[in-house]
Design a protein around this motif. Structure first.
Motif, mmCIF file in Angstrom:
data_model
loop_
_atom_site.group_PDB
_atom_site.id
_atom_site.type_symbol
_atom_site.label_atom_id
_atom_site.label_comp_id
_atom_site.label_asym_id
_atom_site.label_seq_id
_atom_site.Cartn_x
_atom_site.Cartn_y
_atom_site.Cartn_z
ATOM 1 N N GLY A 12 -23.643 32.491 108.983
ATOM 2 C CA GLY A 12 -25.029 32.556 109.459
ATOM 3 C C GLY A 12 -25.289 31.573 110.588
ATOM 4 O O GLY A 12 -26.413 31.097 110.751
ATOM 5 N N CYS A 64 -19.943 39.532 110.649
ATOM 6 C CA CYS A 64 -19.595 39.495 109.227
ATOM 7 C C CYS A 64 -20.855 39.649 108.379
ATOM 8 O O CYS A 64 -21.833 38.935 108.592
ATOM 9 C CB CYS A 64 -18.921 38.154 108.908
ATOM 10 N N SER A 143 -28.631 24.899 99.906
ATOM 11 C CA SER A 143 -29.598 25.251 98.875
ATOM 12 C C SER A 143 -30.989 25.026 99.465
ATOM 13 O O SER A 143 -31.185 25.195 100.680
ATOM 14 C CB SER A 143 -29.352 24.416 97.619
ATOM 15 N N TYR A 159 -36.024 33.601 95.532
ATOM 16 C CA TYR A 159 -35.380 32.619 96.421
ATOM 17 C C TYR A 159 -35.071 31.323 95.664
ATOM 18 O O TYR A 159 -33.964 30.789 95.751
ATOM 19 C CB TYR A 159 -36.292 32.352 97.617
ATOM 20 N N ASP A 195 -36.379 29.967 112.441
ATOM 21 C CA ASP A 195 -37.070 31.267 112.443
ATOM 22 C C ASP A 195 -36.952 32.006 111.114
ATOM 23 O O ASP A 195 -37.264 33.198 111.038
ATOM 24 C CB ASP A 195 -36.503 32.137 113.576
HETATM 25 P P1 NAD Z 1 -32.154 31.597 110.025
HETATM 26 O O1 NAD Z 1 -32.878 32.834 109.570
HETATM 27 O O2 NAD Z 1 -32.559 30.938 111.298
HETATM 28 O O3 NAD Z 1 -30.601 31.876 110.059
HETATM 29 C C1 NAD Z 1 -29.933 32.575 109.059
HETATM 30 C C2 NAD Z 1 -28.722 33.242 109.660
HETATM 31 O O4 NAD Z 1 -28.038 33.926 108.610
HETATM 32 C C3 NAD Z 1 -29.052 34.275 110.740
HETATM 33 O O5 NAD Z 1 -28.254 34.037 111.880
HETATM 34 C C4 NAD Z 1 -28.712 35.602 110.066
HETATM 35 O O6 NAD Z 1 -28.255 36.591 110.984
HETATM 36 C C5 NAD Z 1 -27.620 35.173 109.098
HETATM 37 N N1 NAD Z 1 -27.457 36.125 107.993
HETATM 38 C C6 NAD Z 1 -28.423 36.682 107.214
HETATM 39 N N2 NAD Z 1 -27.880 37.539 106.342
HETATM 40 C C7 NAD Z 1 -26.535 37.514 106.553
HETATM 41 C C8 NAD Z 1 -25.438 38.198 105.975
HETATM 42 N N3 NAD Z 1 -25.608 39.108 105.009
HETATM 43 N N4 NAD Z 1 -24.194 37.923 106.435
HETATM 44 C C9 NAD Z 1 -24.003 37.026 107.444
HETATM 45 N N5 NAD Z 1 -25.011 36.371 108.040
HETATM 46 C C10 NAD Z 1 -26.266 36.608 107.598
HETATM 47 O O7 NAD Z 1 -32.280 30.582 108.788
HETATM 48 P P2 NAD Z 1 -32.251 28.976 108.683
HETATM 49 O O8 NAD Z 1 -33.648 28.519 108.530
HETATM 50 O O9 NAD Z 1 -31.390 28.396 109.739
HETATM 51 O O10 NAD Z 1 -31.570 28.833 107.241
HETATM 52 C C11 NAD Z 1 -30.200 28.574 107.046
HETATM 53 C C12 NAD Z 1 -29.971 28.284 105.583
HETATM 54 O O11 NAD Z 1 -30.737 27.156 105.166
HETATM 55 C C13 NAD Z 1 -30.371 29.429 104.638
HETATM 56 O O12 NAD Z 1 -29.453 29.527 103.588
HETATM 57 C C14 NAD Z 1 -31.716 28.986 104.130
HETATM 58 O O13 NAD Z 1 -32.037 29.569 102.891
HETATM 59 C C15 NAD Z 1 -31.536 27.492 104.056
HETATM 60 N N6 NAD Z 1 -32.795 26.742 104.098
HETATM 61 C C16 NAD Z 1 -33.624 26.815 105.172
HETATM 62 C C17 NAD Z 1 -34.818 26.096 105.155
HETATM 63 C C18 NAD Z 1 -35.802 26.121 106.306
HETATM 64 O O14 NAD Z 1 -36.917 25.584 106.166
HETATM 65 N N7 NAD Z 1 -35.473 26.687 107.447
HETATM 66 C C19 NAD Z 1 -35.153 25.316 104.039
HETATM 67 C C20 NAD Z 1 -34.267 25.267 102.972
HETATM 68 C C21 NAD Z 1 -33.091 25.976 103.000
#
Ligand code: NAD
Length: 253
Positions: A12, A64, A143, A159, A195
């Motif tokens: 991701g 992927c 997480s 979630y 995002d």
């Molecule tokens: P994001 O939406 O900006 O990025 C997520 C990425 O994962 C995207 O590039 C998307 O294309 C990819 N993705 C989604 N489904 C997929 C799949 N089936 N196979 C491969 N790639 C896939 O999200 P983010 O905010 O950067 O979050 C990253 C991680 O951190 C996540 O696991 C999220 O749950 C966790 N997280 C984020 C926050 C927050 O506030 N942003 C807080 C706590 C945890």
């Protein structure tokens, strides 16, 4: 053993403003070669190009879907052919869903678990045997504070449950693979400016969440990326089975 001769896989890591891409950049600046695996092939390739250019390491971006074992195998075959052996895995690919529990469908529930839990299983299961063989590995799970404090940020029950499953996964795996030189840790971010909420956390709703954050603002992706980079270092060999909060004080325990 130096990580300049090893590869870090970031799932991701395509998302331009995401935690994964920031982490891939931070790991590359620390000397790791980088494989970005993402559902969105164009963004994965763009990330790899940007990383190679900026850090002077080797980087590849591969399409992927982490929920699909065959897709994971195909992507890792590409990584295997292009880069040095994998020494670190960042299970970052994730999706969230704010649907209230009384409205959630089995399909919504499965989708959230498919990416966050089964997806992390598919990639980790494929990469850990090689780490065991080489006697070195670093695995980090993304997480969430939602897992620890029972939601209350953006994601709903599905979630929170999926992110809590990751904590159990990481802890049990840490115990099992510790003797092989592999550490497994989790980071639990609070509200980070990316995002992932797809513009759905704005106005009063965002203000209400921020009111519960003692430092008074959202976190930056860099805050999380630097911590993950620390956890992936070879020198960080005595930290395992741990969960690190990056939440501005929104959950203190
Ligand atoms: P994001 O939406 O900006 O990025 C997520 C990425 O994962 C995207 O590039 C998307 O294309 C990819 N993705 C989604 N489904 C997929 C799949 N089936 N196979 C491969 N790639 C896939 O999200 P983010 O905010 O950067 O979050 C990253 C991680 O951190 C996540 O696991 C999220 O749950 C966790 N997280 C984020 C926050 C927050 O506030 N942003 C807080 C706590 C945890």
């Amino acid at each position: 053993m130096s990580h300049t001769d090893k590869t870090a896989v970031v799932t991701g890591g395509g998302s331009t403003r995401g935690i994964g891409r920031a982490t891939a950049h931070a790991l590359a600046a620390d000397g790791w070669n980088i494989a970005v695996l993402d559902l969105d092939e164009a963004s994965a390739k763009d990330a790899a190009h940007e990383i190679a250019e900026r850090a002077g390491v080797e980087a590849v971006g591969v399409a992927c879907d982490v929920t699909d074992e065959a897709s994971v195998q195909a992507a890792l075959t590409v990584v295997d052919g292009a880069l040095p052996p994998v020494g670190a895995l960042v299970n970052n690919a994730g999706i969230t869903s704010p649907v209230p529990f009384v409205e959630v469908s089995g399909q919504d529930w499965d989708r959230v678990f498919a990416v966050n839990v089964r997806g992390a299983y598919n990639v980790t299961r494929a990469l850990v045997p090689g780490m065991v063989e080489r006697g070195f590995g670093r695995v980090v799970f993304l997480s969430s504070v939602s897992a620890e404090r029972g939601g209350g940020v953006f994601g709903g029950v599905a979630y929170s449950a999926a992110k809590a499953a990751q904590l159990g996964f990481a802890r049990a795996l840490a115990r099992e693979v510790g003797p092989h030189g592999i550490t497994v840790n989790s980071v639990a971010p609070g509200l980070i400016d990316t995002d992932i909420t797809a513009g759905k956390l704005t106005g009063e709703r965002e203000a209400a969440v921020l009111a519960g954050v003692p430092v008074g603002h959202k976190g930056r992706t860099r805050d999380v990326a630097d911590l993950i980079t620390y956890l992936c270092r070879e020198e960080t060999s005595y930290v395992t089975g741990a969960t690190y909060d990056v939440n501005g004080g929104s959950h203190i325990h």
